[in-house]
Design a protein around this motif. Structure first.
Motif, mmCIF file in Angstrom:
data_model
loop_
_atom_site.group_PDB
_atom_site.id
_atom_site.type_symbol
_atom_site.label_atom_id
_atom_site.label_comp_id
_atom_site.label_asym_id
_atom_site.label_seq_id
_atom_site.Cartn_x
_atom_site.Cartn_y
_atom_site.Cartn_z
ATOM 1 N N GLU A 219 -5.055 0.575 -5.282
ATOM 2 C CA GLU A 219 -4.711 0.106 -6.629
ATOM 3 C C GLU A 219 -3.672 1.013 -7.287
ATOM 4 O OE1 GLU A 219 -6.919 -0.892 -10.909
ATOM 5 O OE2 GLU A 219 -8.101 -0.318 -9.145
ATOM 6 N N ILE A 220 -3.847 2.317 -7.135
ATOM 7 C CA ILE A 220 -2.894 3.269 -7.714
ATOM 8 C C ILE A 220 -1.517 3.112 -7.074
ATOM 9 C CG2 ILE A 220 -2.318 5.719 -7.923
ATOM 10 C CD1 ILE A 220 -5.337 6.285 -8.065
ATOM 11 N N ILE A 221 -1.489 3.018 -5.740
ATOM 12 C CA ILE A 221 -0.210 2.900 -5.026
ATOM 13 C C ILE A 221 0.532 1.638 -5.449
ATOM 14 C CG2 ILE A 221 0.888 2.678 -2.765
ATOM 15 C CD1 ILE A 221 -1.502 4.262 -1.618
ATOM 16 N N LEU A 222 -0.180 0.522 -5.508
ATOM 17 C CA LEU A 222 0.457 -0.749 -5.849
ATOM 18 C C LEU A 222 0.941 -0.775 -7.295
ATOM 19 C CD1 LEU A 222 -1.878 -3.324 -4.029
ATOM 20 C CD2 LEU A 222 0.332 -2.415 -3.277
ATOM 21 N N ARG A 226 4.758 -1.237 -6.185
ATOM 22 C CA ARG A 226 4.972 -2.692 -6.227
ATOM 23 C C ARG A 226 5.800 -3.164 -5.019
ATOM 24 N NH1 ARG A 226 3.360 -4.364 -11.223
ATOM 25 N NH2 ARG A 226 3.304 -2.781 -12.868
ATOM 26 N N PRO A 227 5.263 -3.086 -3.803
ATOM 27 C CA PRO A 227 6.018 -3.483 -2.598
ATOM 28 C C PRO A 227 6.490 -4.935 -2.672
ATOM 29 C CG PRO A 227 3.675 -3.286 -2.127
ATOM 30 C CD PRO A 227 3.874 -2.713 -3.484
ATOM 31 N N SER A 228 7.740 -5.168 -2.281
ATOM 32 C CA SER A 228 8.338 -6.504 -2.407
ATOM 33 C C SER A 228 8.721 -7.119 -1.067
ATOM 34 C CB SER A 228 9.581 -6.423 -3.298
ATOM 35 O OG SER A 228 10.529 -5.516 -2.762
ATOM 36 N N ASN A 229 8.469 -6.390 0.038
ATOM 37 C CA ASN A 229 8.789 -6.941 1.346
ATOM 38 C C ASN A 229 7.804 -6.389 2.376
ATOM 39 O OD1 ASN A 229 9.868 -4.334 2.339
ATOM 40 N ND2 ASN A 229 11.560 -4.759 0.909
ATOM 41 N N LEU A 230 7.905 -6.904 3.602
ATOM 42 C CA LEU A 230 6.963 -6.541 4.656
ATOM 43 C C LEU A 230 7.018 -5.051 4.980
ATOM 44 C CD1 LEU A 230 4.872 -7.494 6.710
ATOM 45 C CD2 LEU A 230 6.761 -8.003 8.300
ATOM 46 N N HIS A 231 8.212 -4.495 5.034
ATOM 47 C CA HIS A 231 8.363 -3.076 5.357
ATOM 48 C C HIS A 231 7.625 -2.212 4.341
ATOM 49 C CE1 HIS A 231 10.135 0.691 6.649
ATOM 50 N NE2 HIS A 231 10.610 0.888 5.427
ATOM 51 N N GLU A 233 5.180 -3.108 2.390
ATOM 52 C CA GLU A 233 3.736 -3.357 2.495
ATOM 53 C C GLU A 233 3.128 -2.542 3.633
ATOM 54 O OE1 GLU A 233 3.362 -7.547 2.956
ATOM 55 O OE2 GLU A 233 3.859 -8.006 0.867
ATOM 56 N N ARG A 234 3.861 -2.439 4.744
ATOM 57 C CA ARG A 234 3.360 -1.668 5.882
ATOM 58 C C ARG A 234 3.338 -0.171 5.582
ATOM 59 N NH1 ARG A 234 6.229 -4.851 11.023
ATOM 60 N NH2 ARG A 234 4.724 -6.588 11.077
ATOM 61 N N LYS A 235 4.272 0.305 4.771
ATOM 62 C CA LYS A 235 4.263 1.698 4.363
ATOM 63 C C LYS A 235 3.004 2.014 3.557
ATOM 64 C CE LYS A 235 7.936 3.577 2.637
ATOM 65 N NZ LYS A 235 9.166 3.773 1.828
ATOM 66 N N VAL A 236 2.613 1.073 2.706
ATOM 67 C CA VAL A 236 1.395 1.243 1.916
ATOM 68 C C VAL A 236 0.179 1.284 2.837
ATOM 69 C CG1 VAL A 236 -0.116 0.183 0.193
ATOM 70 C CG2 VAL A 236 2.374 0.173 -0.147
ATOM 71 N N GLU A 237 0.159 0.389 3.815
ATOM 72 C CA GLU A 237 -0.956 0.348 4.768
ATOM 73 C C GLU A 237 -1.075 1.670 5.526
ATOM 74 O OE1 GLU A 237 -0.305 -2.972 7.304
ATOM 75 O OE2 GLU A 237 -0.546 -4.480 5.721
ATOM 76 N N SER A 238 0.055 2.186 5.960
ATOM 77 C CA SER A 238 0.047 3.445 6.721
ATOM 78 C C SER A 238 -0.413 4.614 5.858
ATOM 79 C CB SER A 238 1.439 3.733 7.291
ATOM 80 O OG SER A 238 1.790 2.757 8.261
ATOM 81 N N LEU A 239 0.001 4.635 4.606
ATOM 82 C CA LEU A 239 -0.428 5.706 3.705
ATOM 83 C C LEU A 239 -1.935 5.648 3.490
ATOM 84 C CD1 LEU A 239 0.070 8.047 1.810
ATOM 85 C CD2 LEU A 239 0.765 6.411 0.034
#
Length: 326
Positions: A219-222, A226-231, A233-239
């Motif tokens: 929630e904090i990261i988003l 505010r990721p706007s593309n797949l790349h 979004e994947r960075k958020v997942e990895s973090l």
């Protein structure tokens, strides 16, 4: 009247004759006459030599060596700018340096040099030597070098006071040493740690980094990125994967925390993770800003102050310094 031992060629150039350099010389020396495009001049008997002028694109420096052994220097334009030597920071290790480097990235100019003490107990002795030397410079026109020592924040106040009391033994040391000793506490700063777990034997700074990283959630990261593309979004997942991995690390000595963290393998690319300490500290600064500011706030303010103090000392000094490392 003695004749000047140098002449400036190509002074028949109108742009040169009209420059600030020539106007300054005309006010200082008598013009004899131009001969074949060379301006020759006579000068005061007290001057036996004038070195060839250093002409920069935007300034001039002239050095006069007088018969009485004195040296008179005239500077204009860019040559009037003064070299500001860096201030000194005594830190324990490279991790502390990395924290300060991230703080310094917020500023345009923060010239600094590091002295590694290895352990906080060595900082007081190193600092005392600097303060004693600075005291000697007070009666000269040489500016004092500014300095701070910064420990990791894992030392109790009582331990520090005990160390300072043992720094000077006996009752017959000079007044200068006594004054310098009293000043030590003003120059000895600490990072502000939050977690002091009795089960953690060593590596409290790394342990606090771990805890602050693990306070970050999706929630904090988003809310910040505010990721706007797949790349993205994947960075958020990895973090988030990295944060979960960190939660699985349990040690008695957290000095090896970052070594353990480097074993993590993200599902997707995680930019700059190979610079593990830098990556984690920047993640804390970005996503856990309140804790970061509490951790480094006092140090940040001190760096700003000591930088301004150091700059003023060199600007106001009645002499010029050069950087011979270039």
């Amino acid at each position: 009247m003695a004749r000047v031992v140098w002449a400036v060629e190509a002074s028949n150039n109108e742009a040169v004759r009209n420059s600030q350099y020539w106007r300054m010389l005309s006010n200082r020396y008598w013009l004899v006459l131009p001969i074949t495009g060379v301006y020759r001049r006579v000068k005061d008997e007290s001057i036996f030599k004038i070195e060839p002028p250093s002409i920069d694109v935007l300034g001039v420096r002239i050095i006069e060596k007088r018969k009485n052994g004195g040296v008179f220097e005239t500077r204009t334009g860019s040559f009037a700018n003064k070299y500001i030597a860096p201030f000194f920071l005594i830190v324990e290790d490279n991790l502390a340096k990395q924290v300060i480097e991230i703080i310094a990235s917020e500023f345009t100019s923060l010239p600094r040099k590091y002295i590694f003490s290895g352990t906080w107990v060595n900082q007081a002795a190193c600092l005392l030597g600097f303060l004693m030397y600075a005291k000697e410079l007070e009666s000269t026109n040489v500016p004092q070098f500014s300095i701070l020592s910064i420990d990791d924040g894992d030392i109790k106040k009582e331990e520090k006071e005990k160390r300072l009391k043992k720094l000077l033994k006996g009752n017959y040391f000079g007044e200068e040493l006594g004054v310098a000793k009293k000043l030590l506490s003003e120059f000895m700063l600490s990072f502000n740690l939050e977690y002091f777990d009795s089960n953690v034997e060593k590596g409290l700074p790394e342990y606090n980094h771990k805890k602050w990283l693990e306070e970050i959630d999706k929630e904090i990261i988003l809310s910040i990125d505010r990721p706007s593309n797949l790349h993205e979004e994947r960075k958020v997942e990895s973090l988030l994967e990295l944060i979960d991995f960190s939660k699985s690390i349990e040690l008695n000595d957290y000095h090896s925390y970052y070594e353990e963290l480097r074993k993590f393998r993200p599902s997707n690319t995680l930019d700059l993770f190979h610079l593990t300490e830098y990556f984690v500290l920047n993640a804390i600064k970005r996503y856990n800003k309140v804790k970061w500011d509490e951790y480094v706030g006092r140090i940040r303010d001190a760096l700003v102050y000591v930088n301004e103090e150091n700059k003023n000392r060199f600007v106001e000094a009645d002499m010029y310094f050069e950087n011979r490392n270039n």
